[in-house]
Scaffold this active site. Structure first.
Site, PDB file in Angstrom:
ATOM      1  N   GLY A 122      37.556  -1.592   3.254  1.00  0.00           N
ATOM      2  CA  GLY A 122      38.480  -1.414   4.367  1.00  0.00           C
ATOM      3  C   GLY A 122      39.180  -2.682   4.793  1.00  0.00           C
ATOM      4  N   ASP A 132      26.315   0.885  -1.647  1.00  0.00           N
ATOM      5  CA  ASP A 132      27.775   0.954  -1.647  1.00  0.00           C
ATOM      6  C   ASP A 132      28.412  -0.328  -2.152  1.00  0.00           C
ATOM      7  OD1 ASP A 132      27.113  -0.511   0.641  1.00  0.00           O
ATOM      8  OD2 ASP A 132      28.057   0.873   2.043  1.00  0.00           O
ATOM      9  N   THR A 149      32.264  -2.965   7.780  1.00  0.00           N
ATOM     10  CA  THR A 149      31.414  -3.301   8.917  1.00  0.00           C
ATOM     11  C   THR A 149      30.634  -4.573   8.623  1.00  0.00           C
ATOM     12  OG1 THR A 149      31.263  -0.982   9.550  1.00  0.00           O
ATOM     13  CG2 THR A 149      29.565  -2.462  10.392  1.00  0.00           C
ATOM     14  N   GLY A 191      31.427   8.832   7.027  1.00  0.00           N
ATOM     15  CA  GLY A 191      31.177   9.210   5.654  1.00  0.00           C
ATOM     16  C   GLY A 191      32.390   9.929   5.106  1.00  0.00           C
ATOM     17  N   ARG A 192      32.513   9.925   3.805  1.00  0.00           N
ATOM     18  CA  ARG A 192      33.621  10.636   3.185  1.00  0.00           C
ATOM     19  C   ARG A 192      33.204  11.148   1.824  1.00  0.00           C
ATOM     20  NH1 ARG A 192      33.726   5.839   4.722  1.00  0.00           N
ATOM     21  NH2 ARG A 192      33.870   4.086   3.321  1.00  0.00           N
ATOM     22  N   ASN A 201      25.230 -11.940   3.018  1.00  0.00           N
ATOM     23  CA  ASN A 201      25.708 -10.969   3.996  1.00  0.00           C
ATOM     24  C   ASN A 201      26.350 -11.713   5.159  1.00  0.00           C
ATOM     25  OD1 ASN A 201      24.536  -7.965   3.582  1.00  0.00           O
ATOM     26  ND2 ASN A 201      23.161  -9.470   2.680  1.00  0.00           N
TER      27      ASN A 201
END
Length: 473
Positions: A392, A227, A249, A14-15, A286
């Site tokens: 990412g 998200d 992920t 987390g951030r 997904n």
């Protein structure tokens, strides 16, 4: 100048990011980053929700007293259950836990896949919220309120209860046409209506930080709390003719549409319809994503990823390929061994080195992206001229180059912190500082560096590799 705190929770960490907005300038800084380590206890895989909450509090403190608003986004489908006094009935269970085994299949057999899809428009995945709730047993009888992960943390921060709509749309218990809870479907599957709070659209107020937290009277905004919904807000698209890959992920691959696509063809292709900002639909599939590579690194003891990627670039192209969405790759475990087993089942020579394993994973992801982008365009009638990779995975140059070549389209990579940017921009819009989606995206386009990858010719080798990964299609 306004400073927003964007809490962005991913599957591995987390951030808390601060996003400074001054006119048409954006500045993104990391205030705090913390691990997200699932815990197995009593045979069940849980999220350590209290550690996550503490990480959020620490991050808000580090963000400083000048923030004007805060908002939380996270992964989808998981939730906490509260009793009548507002107390948590146990640590939220991780979506990769085995408790839902067989439940999706039984539910489809009872109600029919078409009935479920016509209501929720959801891709059939065994960990969807609807199947997790059917696995709860007696604990569901004691539950008074269900809160998705961002809503649960928002409740602890503010005392305010609500259900943000983009995350609610991932539950399988949301009517994508009515943009409301699917009450009749709940009744049919035996999930009580009483546990579902009032829906909140993204950008609506969600209370103020509690006084006992001693962080100041900072307003909290109910952002696009899934998200991926936040990340899609920050896609720096210049027009509507784009596909996106929110790459982490998981990889969420799709297009943005004005309305859901609930056709039989879409159901058979296992596409999902999820809510976005301004009533848009995220029509997507997904894909297992970088999870497979992350698990390989864990099994190997954490070698340097940069060195592995450099070696993978030198490894032979179009060796073994896999279907990243094969069920064997979903649970944690020995991914290199599972890759070898998949190759054996499909008559391929397994990768012989770590570099070949990495090359196999990345080429296979590029193939899965190719299939998803083409299916999304075909099923929706939406023209795609460019693919935006955010998250990412935008840092992974080899993956981005392979994706451009596999899809035969330019790939624009960045921003990396798209979810945090989208989170903050929805907050800024709620305060009247920015306008619609086009204006938000123009702001990101001007402020963030974007890498461009052009497709390279491969003389039909992607088609041949696709036939090996999906031999029955």
């Amino acid at each position: 100048m306004s400073i927003y705190a964007a809490v962005d929770l991913g599957a591995s960490n987390g951030r808390v990011m601060t996003v400074e907005l001054a006119g048409d300038k954006l500045r993104l800084d990391e205030a705090h980053r913390f691990a997200n380590r699932p815990v197995r206890a009593g045979g069940t895989l849980h999220w350590d929700i209290l550690a996550l909450y503490q990480g959020v509090l620490d991050g808000l403190r580090k963000a400083g007293p000048d923030i004007v608003s805060a908002g939380i986004d996270s992964w989808a489908v998981d939730y906490g259950l509260l009793d009548g006094a507002g107390r948590l009935l146990g640590n939220p269970v991780h979506y990769r836990d085995e408790r839902t085994a067989g439940i999706m299949e039984r539910t489809i057999a009872e109600l029919g896949a078409a009935t479920l899809y016509e209501t929720s428009g959801m891709q059939f995945l065994p960990f969807n919220t609807i199947y997790q709730l059917l696995a709860e047993g007696d604990r569901l009888d004691a539950a008074h309120t269900l809160l998705m992960i961002p809503d649960l943390l928002t409740y602890w921060l503010t005392g305010s209860i609500g259900a943000e709509a983009t995350n609610a749309s991932t539950t399988g218990l949301y009517d994508v046409r009515a943009r409301a809870w699917a009450w009749e479907l709940m009744d049919r599957v035996g999930i009580p209506r009483r546990i579902f709070p009032e829906l909140r659209p993204p950008g609506s107020p969600a209370g103020t930080l509690r006084a006992d937290l001693e962080l100041g009277p900072i307003p909290v905004t109910s952002v696009a709390s899934h998200d991926t919904a936040s990340a899609v807000v920050a896609v720096p698209a210049a027009n509507e003719r784009f596909a996106y890959i929110s790459s982490g992920t998981w990889s969420l691959v799709g297009v943005e549409l004005p309305a859901p696509v609930l056709t039989e063809a879409g159901r058979l292709a296992n596409f999902t319809n999820e809510g976005g900002v301004d009533g848009t639909t995220r029509y997507l599939r997904n894909v297992m994503g970088l999870w497979i590579l992350q698990e390989c690194l864990r099994v190997w003891g954490g070698p340097d990823l940069g060195e592995l990627l450099a070696a993978a670039e030198r490894a032979p192209a179009f060796g073994a390929v896999i279907d990243p969405d094969d069920p064997s790759f979903l649970p944690p475990g020995d991914m290199p061994a599972r890759i070898a087993a998949f190759c054996a089942r499909t008559g391929q020579r397994p990768p012989q080195s770590r570099a070949e394993v990495v090359r196999c994973v990345l080429e296979s992801l590029a193939l899965a992206y190719r299939r998803a982008v083409r299916d999304a365009a075909r099923l929706s009638g939406h023209e795609v001229e460019v693919i935006h990779v955010v998250g990412g995975g935008a840092r992974n140059e080899l993956l981005c180059r392979l994706t451009a070549s596999a899809c035969e389209l330019p790939v624009l990579a960045g921003p990396v912190e798209a979810a945090a940017l989208g989170n903050a921009l929805v907050q800024a819009r709620a305060r009247g500082e920015v306008g619609g989606l086009a204006e938000l995206r123009e702001l990101v386009r001007r402020a963030e560096p974007i890498a461009v990858y052009e497709p390279e010719p491969a003389s039909g080798r992607w088609e041949e590799a696709e036939a090996r990964a999906w031999p029955a299609s």
